[in-house]
Enzyme design. Structure first.
Site, PDB file in Angstrom:
ATOM      1  N   GLU A 204       0.901  -1.145  -0.162  1.00  0.00           N
ATOM      2  CA  GLU A 204       0.047  -0.063   0.038  1.00  0.00           C
ATOM      3  C   GLU A 204       0.746   1.208   0.003  1.00  0.00           C
ATOM      4  O   GLU A 204       0.334   2.331   0.305  1.00  0.00           O
ATOM      5  CB  GLU A 204      -0.880   0.178   1.323  1.00  0.00           C
ATOM      6  CG  GLU A 204      -2.183  -1.238   1.014  1.00  0.00           C
ATOM      7  CD  GLU A 204      -2.818  -0.871   2.293  1.00  0.00           C
ATOM      8  OE1 GLU A 204      -3.062  -0.085   3.042  1.00  0.00           O
ATOM      9  OE2 GLU A 204      -3.942  -1.812   2.303  1.00  0.00           O
ATOM     10  N   LYS A 336     -15.212  -1.861   3.461  1.00  0.00           N
ATOM     11  CA  LYS A 336     -14.365  -2.355   2.147  1.00  0.00           C
ATOM     12  C   LYS A 336     -15.571  -2.896   1.594  1.00  0.00           C
ATOM     13  O   LYS A 336     -16.192  -4.029   1.817  1.00  0.00           O
ATOM     14  CB  LYS A 336     -13.540  -3.318   2.422  1.00  0.00           C
ATOM     15  CG  LYS A 336     -12.219  -2.831   3.399  1.00  0.00           C
ATOM     16  CD  LYS A 336     -11.292  -3.886   3.569  1.00  0.00           C
ATOM     17  CE  LYS A 336     -10.122  -3.243   4.302  1.00  0.00           C
ATOM     18  NZ  LYS A 336      -9.275  -4.311   5.031  1.00  0.00           N
TER      19      LYS A 336
END
Length: 437
Positions: A204, A336
Site C-alpha cells: 500500500e 470495504k
C-alpha cells in the site's frame, strides 16, 4: 427508458500486485457507459463475501476467467433491461441471481463489478459526479495515511500490519494530504539516517523496514513526525492496524514472529495500551482476531477511549456490526465495499454505523486498481474518514487526487464541507507524550 441497461461486458485485468481482477463495462440506452474494476485484499477475513478464483496453473491459480464468464452470462441476463438509476434494485437482483449468502456461487468480484459499473454509468447519464449519485450532499473525509507497513503487506518484517498518520490538525483535505506526504518523506529520511533501509515499498506504499520490535516501528514513526516539523499530538495523530487475525495460533494465543513471542489476548491488548499511554495513538484496528469476542470485550474496556476499529471483525456485514453493537465491542467499522459484494450493501453499513454511533471508515484494499470510485463513495456517503494507503504508488494517489479534485470543484460553492478531526469526535483530542521514547 434512457437509463435502461442495454449491454454488459467484462474482462480480466491486473491489480496493483499484478494479480487478476474483474473489470466490467455497462452501456445504457442513452449511450452512457460506466466502467469499474474490483479491488482485492491480501489480509482477508473469513466473514467476507467470497472472491471467485479459477485455480489451476494460470496466474498461480488466481485467474478470474470464471468470474468474468459469470458476468457475461447470468449477471448480464439478470440486469439487462433494469433502470441503472435504481442502484438498489440492481443490487437486489444481482444478489438474488447469485442466491448464496456470501456470493460464493458467481463470485463477489463478479457481482461487485456489475454493481459499481452500474453506478458509474448512472453518473455519466446524469452528467453528475459519482458522489452525487451516491448521496446528495458532499463531505470530504479525514484521511488515514499509511507510513510504515508490516504483516501480510510487507513480508512480515514487523508483525503489525500498518502504522498510519491521521492529520487531525489540518484545516482542509489538501492540507491533510500535504502533511501526510511530509511525514512519509521525513520518516524515510530518519530511517535511512539510523541505518534502517527504507527503500522497500510495501503493497500500500508504506515503508517496509525490518525493525527490532513492533514498538520500535511506532517510535520510528513518532520520530518521523517530529522530523517533519509537524507537532505530534495536536497536528498529527497515529493509527495502528494490528491485523491480529493473522497472528492467531491454533492454541488461541498471538504469535509475534518478528519478536519470537507468544501473547494471549489480554497481554496483546495490554501491550498496545502501553503504546497508547506513551504516544498520541488515536485509532487501533483489529486489535485481536475476528472471532475472539472475549478479547474484543477486554479491548473495548481498555481502549474504548480511542477509536477501536473493526475490519476482519465486521467484514462490512450488517449482521456482524449488529452483533458487535449488542456485545458492546469496538466503536468504529472499516467499510470495504468488496467485503460486502455490492455498492448499496457497503453504503448500508456506513448508514447503520452512523445510526448506532460507530464511526465509519471507508477503505481501499491492498490489491487496488487505478479506479477512483472509492473517493466518491467516501464523499457521497459522508463517512467522514478514508483509508487508502500511502502517498506513493499511483493506484493510491489516484484516490487522493480524486479527492483533491472534488475539493476544488465543490469549493466554488462556498465553504468546502471537510470532516476533519470531528470525524473522530473526542478521540481527536490527542496527547503529546514522548517522554518514554
Amino acid at each position: 427508458m434512457q437509463t435502461e441497461i442495454v449491454d454488459v461486458d467484462a474482462w480480466e485485468v491486473l491489480d496493483s500486485r499484478g494479480r487478476p481482477t474483474v473489470a466490467c463495462r455497462i452501456r445504457l440506452g442513452d449511450g452512457s457507459v460506466g466502467v469499474a474494476t474490483v479491488p482485492s485484499g491480501e489480509s482477508t477475513g473469513r466473514h467476507e463475501a467470497h472472491e471467485l478464483r479459477d485455480g489451476g496453473e494460470r496466474y498461480g491459480g488466481l485467474g478470474v476467467q470464471g468470474a468474468v464468464a459469470n458476468v457475461r452470462s447470468e449477471l448480464t441476463a439478470a440486469v439487462v433491461g433494469l433502470d441503472a438509476g435504481d442502484q438498489r434494485a440492481v443490487d437486489v437482483r444481482l444478489r438474488a441471481t447469485d442466491g448464496t449468502p456470501n456470493l460464493a456461487r458467481l463470485g463477489a468480484n463478479a457481482v461487485l463489478s456489475v454493481s459499481l459499473a452500474c453506478a458509474v454509468a448512472s453518473a455519466q447519464s446524469r452528467r453528475a459526479p459519482l458522489w452525487q449519485v451516491i448521496g446528495s450532499a458532499p463531505r470530504l473525509p479525514l484521511p488515514m495515511v499509511n507510513i510504515i507497513s508490516g504483516g501480510a503487506h510487507a513480508s512480515n518484517m514487523i508483525d503489525i500490519q500498518d502504522l498510519l498518520v491521521v492529520p487531525v490538525g489540518a484545516a482542509s483535505f489538501a492540507e491533510a494530504i500535504e502533511w501526510a506526504g511530509r511525514v512519509r518523506s521525513a520518516t524515510a529520511k530518519v530511517a535511512d539516517a539510523e541505518g534502517i533501509a527504507s527503500a522497500l515499498v510495501a503493497d500500500e506504499g508504506g515503508i517496509a523496514a525490518r525493525l527490532t520490535s513492533n514498538r520500535a516501528a511506532v517510535e520510528l514513526l513518532a520520530r518521523g513526525v517530529e522530523a517533519s516539523g509537524l507537532r505530534l499530538g495536536d497536528q498529527i495523530g497515529i493509527a495502528i492496524d494490528v491485523a491480529a487475525t493473522h497472528m492467531l495460533s491454533p492454541d488461541g494465543r498471538y504469535r509475534l514472529t518478528a519478536e519470537d513471542r507468544m501473547l494471549d489476548a489480554q497481554e496483546l491488548v495490554d501491550e498496545i495500551e502501553s503504546w497508547c499511554a506513551a504516544l498520541p495513538i488515536l485509532s487501533v484496528e483489529d486489535v485481536v482476531a475476528e472471532d475472539d469476542w472475549a478479547g474484543w470485550e477486554y479491548a473495548s474496556e481498555r481502549l474504548g477511549h480511542i477509536q477501536l476499529l473493526g475490519d476482519d471483525l465486521f467484514a462490512t456485514q450488517l449482521n456482524r456490526l449488529d452483533e458487535g453493537r449488542t456485545r458492546g465491542v469496538a466503536n468504529a467499522v472499516l467499510v470495504k465495499v468488496n467485503q460486502n459484494g455490492t455498492l448499496t450493501g457497503g453504503l448500508d453499513v456506513v448508514a447503520r454505523a452512523r445510526e448506532i454511533g460507530y464511526a465509519p471508515v471507508v477503505s481501499a484494499r491492498s490489491g487496488e486498481t487505478e479506479d477512483t470510485w472509492l473517493a466518491d463513495v467516501a464523499v457521497g456517503s459522508q463517512a467522514g474518514q478514508i483509508k487508502v494507503g500511502s502517498t506513493v504508488r499511483s493506484e493510491r494517489n489516484a484516490k487522493w487526487n480524486r479527492l483533491l479534485r472534488i475539493e476544488r470543484e465543490i469549493g466554488g460553492f462556498g465553504d468546502v464541507p471537510y470532516a476533519g478531526s470531528a470525524a473522530l469526535g473526542p478521540r481527536a483530542q490527542a496527547r503529546t507524550a514522548l517522554s518514554e521514547l
